[in-house]
Design a protein around this motif. Structure first.
Motif, short mmCIF file in Angstrom:
data_model
loop_
_atom_site.label_atom_id
_atom_site.label_comp_id
_atom_site.label_asym_id
_atom_site.label_seq_id
_atom_site.Cartn_x
_atom_site.Cartn_y
_atom_site.Cartn_z
N ASP A 134 60.17 -16.38 17.63
CA ASP A 134 59.67 -17.55 18.02
C ASP A 134 59.74 -18.50 16.81
N ASP A 135 60.36 -19.77 16.90
CA ASP A 135 60.42 -20.58 15.86
C ASP A 135 59.61 -21.84 15.99
N ILE A 142 70.59 -14.31 14.84
CA ILE A 142 69.94 -12.97 15.23
C ILE A 142 69.58 -13.26 16.52
N LYS A 143 69.15 -14.01 17.10
CA LYS A 143 68.92 -14.43 18.43
C LYS A 143 69.98 -14.15 19.32
N THR A 144 71.20 -14.56 18.97
CA THR A 144 72.44 -14.25 19.69
C THR A 144 72.67 -12.99 19.86
N TYR A 145 72.44 -12.05 18.81
CA TYR A 145 72.86 -10.58 19.04
C TYR A 145 71.78 -10.22 20.03
N GLU A 201 60.95 -10.30 15.68
CA GLU A 201 60.15 -9.18 15.74
C GLU A 201 61.29 -8.05 15.05
N PRO A 202 60.65 -6.98 14.57
CA PRO A 202 61.39 -6.03 14.21
C PRO A 202 61.81 -5.47 15.47
N THR A 203 63.16 -5.22 15.65
CA THR A 203 63.93 -4.93 16.80
C THR A 203 64.74 -3.64 16.88
#
Length: 541
Positions: free
Chosen positions: A400-401, A378-381, A408-410
């Motif tokens: 944040d991990d 998800i972070k990559t997208y 977050e809702p994006t």
């Protein structure tokens, strides 16, 4: 001697409990959550009813508290995989020859236990293991699981009632046998109920099962199997082998007795199974049934006659409930330019009120995504979008991990209807919006219908009935479940048979007679009372 005809004549959905402060169900669930969190259980393989420990183990962690372990499970190797197949075949004759009512009673009892004494355990395990909130767990591991057991039993009774007409001098009947071999069930992390359905639907029809649960959901899967054992499931009917997916599949898919595959997961993995079946087709004793629900790029198409509040509520619930990790989650939307300013303002305002954190706080709508692999994907997208000139993030975009796998809702807005996040499955809390010219509604609708290789779910929101009718026709092959003036999620067993086509699966509609027909092999039997004794027909005499 049993000469009664057992049947289930009706089906009712399990009521959803609200878990209000001070309620009995809330107290029970909170107690069970504390109990499970304070234990670190050992989860063995279960093969032929026996607990098998390989001493090759992996932790079960809480996604929103990643350093907290609630258990560890043993991993199956080649030896145990073959043992599971053998156990399934050994148990098959006795199980398939058991009266169908006695088989069904196992699952009917499991449904009753799940609605009462096991409800808190199922929900607590799902909340901790899969990071589901109170409501998301309740509609999944309680209500939908119960509904699958009950509805599938009724569907099977309805199938058994399907009998042919008789001839002038003969009686005809159909015997609904189980498949000739064992069924391989590969279950996903995101729904405890789906896992329970994938193993139980073939089993109640008289099949035996080799079960490979998702590695990130072994904990709750184990609870489901213990529930079935408590309900009287005989040894060897369902064999539980967590482990490496490719290793297990490579062995299972080459076995001559493979009779069926019941799968929910990625399109690529399901494609590999079809490939394996083709490769091994001359090995099998019969043609395996392949039933799969795979990926989705689910849409929300908005017309300029839509109600703004309805649109915003549908987008938020459809996109961000359970962190967007539903097969049916809304991940692309098409908004008319004339409504965009107001929808944008309200959407951002409403999203700002969403509370995200641990799954145990009742006020939280969202929690963590399932694991590190998902988090990184998800972070990559999100990072791709930040670096693109074709799109912008108007809401969210942070992650944040440090404690758990939180995203977050994006919300992304793009000028390109074929932008990466508009066409690729992300499986996280990311919604991409394309704003179109009001005069280009049907052109945009056609683009929505054709731009994705998937066809799982979608929604159309409008207050113009003619528009809805036209859209329904144009979107005929774009979604196996189409929602009108609603979000793209929320399929209910018995009300909305679920499944999609194209790259979204075989559309065999979980929770319906359509799916149950896959797990039986009909045999037509004709008995003639006065056999012919002369080969000559009447016109020859």
């Amino acid at each position: 001697m049993n000469n009664g005809i057992f049947t289930i004549n009706d089906f009712k959905n399990e009521p959803i409990l609200n878990y209000s402060i001070g309620s009995k169900e809330r107290k029970e669930l909170e107690t069970k959550l504390m109990e499970l969190k304070n234990n670190n259980i050992e989860i063995p393989l279960i093969i032929g009813g026996k607990e098998i420990k390989t001493n090759n183990t992996k932790k079960c962690i809480i996604p929103y508290d990643k350093n907290k372990s609630i258990g560890f499970y043993h991993i199956a190797g080649e030896k145990e995989i073959n043992m599971a197949i053998e156990a399934a075949m050994e148990a098959k004759e006795k199980w398939q020859n058991m009266n169908y009512d006695r088989r069904m009673l196992v699952f009917l009892k499991a449904a009753k236990l799940a609605s009462t004494t096991w409800r808190a355990t199922l929900n607590a395990a799902t909340m901790l293991c899969q990071s589901k909130t109170f409501y998301q767990a309740e509609i999944d591991s309680a209500c939908e699981l119960i509904d699958f057991f009950n509805a599938n039993c009724k569907a099977l009774c309805d199938i058994y009632k399907m009998q042919p007409m008789n001839g002038v001098d003969s009686v005809n009947r159909v015997d609904y046998r189980p498949l000739d071999g064992f069924v391989y069930a590969i279950t996903p992390f995101n729904f405890t109920a789906i896992a329970s359905n994938l193993i139980s639907a073939p089993a109640m029809a008289g099949n035996t099962v080799v079960w490979k649960p998702a590695s990130s959901a072994v904990y709750s899967a184990y609870v489901v199997l213990k529930l079935l054992q408590a309900a009287g499931l005989p040894d060897g009917v369902i064999n539980f082998i967590p482990g490496n997916a490719s290793e297990i599949s490579n062995i299972v898919m080459e076995n001559e007795n493979l009779a069926g595959v019941h799968f929910t997961g990625s399109t690529n993995v399901f494609n590999s199974m079809w490939t394996a079946v083709g490769k091994n087709i001359s090995t099998y004793k019969s043609y395996p049934r392949l039933v799969g629900e795979t990926g989705g790029k689910n849409f929300c198409m908005v017309h300029n006659t839509a109600d703004i509040d309805t649109v915003v509520a549908a987008l938020i619930r459809g996109s961000f409930e359970y962190q967007g990790q539903k097969c049916s989650a809304t991940s692309r939307a098409y908004i008319p330019e004339s409504m965009w300013t107001k929808i944008k303002e309200k959407l951002i305002s409403e999203i700002s009120t969403i509370k995200m954190g641990d799954a145990e706080t009742r006020e939280n709508l969202m929690s963590a995504v399932i694991d590190e692999k998902s988090y990184k994907k998800i972070k990559t997208y999100i990072e791709y979008t930040k670096n693109s000139s074709e799109a912008e993030i108007i809401c969210g975009g942070k992650y944040d991990d440090s404690i758990g796998f939180f995203v977050e809702p994006t919300v992304i807005v793009t000028t390109n209807p074929y932008f990466k996040t508009m066409i690729e499955e992300i499986f996280g809390p990311v919604l991409t919006i394309f704003v179109y010219d009001d005069n280009s509604f049907y052109e945009t609708l056609d683009n929505c219908a054709k731009s994705s290789k998937y066809a799982l779910t979608g929604s159309i929101i409008s207050n113009d009935k003619n528009v809805l009718n036209n859209a329904e026709d144009i979107l005929q092959f774009s979604a196996g479940n189409l929602y009108i003036n609603d979000k793209s999620t929320g399929s209910v067993v018995g009300q909305n048979p679920f499944g999609g086509s194209k790259a979204s699966g075989t559309n065999d509609k979980a929770g319906s007679i359509i799916n149950m027909l896959k797990w039986v092999s009909p045999r037509s039997i004709k008995e003639t009372f006065t056999p012919t004794s002369n080969y000559r027909y009447q016109n020859m005499l």
